[in-house]
Write an enzyme that holds these catalytic residues in place. Structure first.
Site, PDB file in Angstrom:
ATOM      1  CE  LYS A   1      38.141  17.431  98.425  1.00  0.00           C
ATOM      2  NZ  LYS A   1      38.503  15.882  98.617  1.00  0.00           N
TER       3      LYS A   1
ATOM      4  CB  THR B   1      33.965  17.918 111.403  1.00  0.00           C
ATOM      5  OG1 THR B   1      34.307  16.487 111.170  1.00  0.00           O
ATOM      6  CG2 THR B   1      34.794  18.040 112.624  1.00  0.00           C
TER       7      THR B   1
ATOM      8  CG  PHE C   1      42.807  11.109  97.683  1.00  0.00           C
ATOM      9  CD1 PHE C   1      43.471  11.873  98.852  1.00  0.00           C
ATOM     10  CD2 PHE C   1      42.635   9.852  97.800  1.00  0.00           C
ATOM     11  CE1 PHE C   1      43.932  11.399  99.729  1.00  0.00           C
ATOM     12  CE2 PHE C   1      43.124   9.254  99.196  1.00  0.00           C
ATOM     13  CZ  PHE C   1      43.785   9.996 100.057  1.00  0.00           C
TER      14      PHE C   1
ATOM     15  CD  GLU D   1      39.149  22.445 109.721  1.00  0.00           C
ATOM     16  OE1 GLU D   1      40.218  22.070 109.388  1.00  0.00           O
ATOM     17  OE2 GLU D   1      38.517  21.585 110.271  1.00  0.00           O
ATOM     18  CG  ASP D   2      43.015  20.915 106.763  1.00  0.00           C
ATOM     19  OD1 ASP D   2      41.650  20.976 107.156  1.00  0.00           O
ATOM     20  OD2 ASP D   2      43.559  19.910 106.730  1.00  0.00           O
ATOM     21  CB  ILE D   3      40.381  20.934 103.318  1.00  0.00           C
ATOM     22  CG1 ILE D   3      39.506  20.480 101.932  1.00  0.00           C
ATOM     23  CG2 ILE D   3      40.110  19.678 104.006  1.00  0.00           C
ATOM     24  CD1 ILE D   3      39.989  19.665 101.087  1.00  0.00           C
TER      25      ILE D   3
ATOM     26  CG  ASP E   1      35.566  17.031 103.422  1.00  0.00           C
ATOM     27  OD1 ASP E   1      34.884  17.279 104.547  1.00  0.00           O
ATOM     28  OD2 ASP E   1      36.644  16.740 103.524  1.00  0.00           O
ATOM     29  CB  THR E   2      30.523  16.884 104.221  1.00  0.00           C
ATOM     30  OG1 THR E   2      31.278  16.504 105.382  1.00  0.00           O
ATOM     31  CG2 THR E   2      31.135  15.742 103.129  1.00  0.00           C
TER      32      THR E   2
ATOM     33  CG  ASP F   1      46.751  13.185 107.085  1.00  0.00           C
ATOM     34  OD1 ASP F   1      46.753  12.151 107.641  1.00  0.00           O
ATOM     35  OD2 ASP F   1      45.980  13.752 107.078  1.00  0.00           O
TER      36      ASP F   1
ATOM     37  NE  ARG G   1      49.268  15.132 109.494  1.00  0.00           N
ATOM     38  CZ  ARG G   1      47.988  15.269 109.544  1.00  0.00           C
ATOM     39  NH1 ARG G   1      47.617  16.504 108.987  1.00  0.00           N
ATOM     40  NH2 ARG G   1      47.173  14.471 110.143  1.00  0.00           N
TER      41      ARG G   1
END
Length: 240
Positions: A178, A153, A208, A145-147, A149-150, A215, A221
């Site tokens: 994050k 997903t 952000f 994965e790139d990131i 956060d919560t 993106d 990107r």
């Protein structure tokens, strides 16, 4: 006594593994002088849309090489299946594969898209496309994965892949994680616990960010470095 010694060794191994997986922390107050356009190049149409560089390409490259070494240490006698979550993870994914190649680590790879539906229109399930589940069966698999956060997903992707793909093992490797407020995102705590076994490149503040695959409405990107978007960039809404 032997049983106690074995328990202590197991505990020590768990602690050692945890220490290996500690991400590089990007401080909340970190600022990088991003004025040198030769060092931090970007397309002319992004002028004014970029705040400051959070993570340089050189730092991304160095950290990705370290993650490749960790994976190599854990999968020396295996050929893991690395699963790239499109589109954002693509630059990190390819650099990670290059690092594994340098270490003579064998692997295969797959690509997938994941979209999570929440709210009135669905039950909060995740839609996965582009993945042949038969290629995962009985294999050691790593979602790239790139990131995170919560983590919502991914917390849905993992059980879906386990159920439909039946891999031998399933872990996550993310470039970024994050640091978000659990008070503002109470759902994140349980979601992240579901993906606790993961490789993480950088722990970053809740800002952000764009670039290096990340993106805003499909823009940015193509940036080489990871930037904090400017107020003008936010107001532009991903339009140039």
């Amino acid at each position: 006594m032997a049983h106690e010694d074995s328990d202590k060794r197991s505990e020590g191994n768990d602690q050692g593994r945890t220490a290996r997986l500690i991400p590089v922390k990007i401080a909340d107050s970190l600022t990088i002088d991003s004025s040198d356009k030769n060092k931090f190049p970007y397309p002319a149409e992004y002028e004014g849309h970029l705040g400051s560089v959070m993570i340089s390409y050189d730092d991304i490259t160095a950290r990705t090489a370290q993650l490749a070494r960790l994976i190599n240490e854990d999968y020396k006698n295996e050929r893991p299946v690395l699963i790239c979550v499109l589109k954002g993870a693509s630059p990190f994914f390819h650099q990670l594969l290059s690092g594994l190649q340098d270490l003579k680590q064998g692997f295969t790879f797959e690509f997938m898209r994941a979209k999570s539906y929440v709210g009135d229109s669905s039950s909060g399930s995740v839609n996965i496309s582009g993945l042949d589940y038969s290629h995962l069966e009985g294999k050691a698999c790593i979602i790239v994965e790139d990131i995170v956060d919560t983590g919502l997903t991914l917390s849905q992707v993992i059980p879906t892949l386990q159920k439909l793909g039946n891999p031998k093992s399933l872990r996550v490797c993310t470039l970024l994680e994050k640091r978000i407020s659990v008070q503002r995102h109470p759902e994140a705590e349980s979601a992240r616990m579901a993906i606790s076994d993961r490789y993480v490149g950088f722990s970053i503040p809740d800002q952000f960010i764009i670039g290096y695959g990340l993106d805003f409405n499909e823009l940015y990107r193509d940036l080489k470095d990871i930037w904090v978007i400017s107020e003008l960039g936010i107001q532009a809404g991903g339009n140039i």
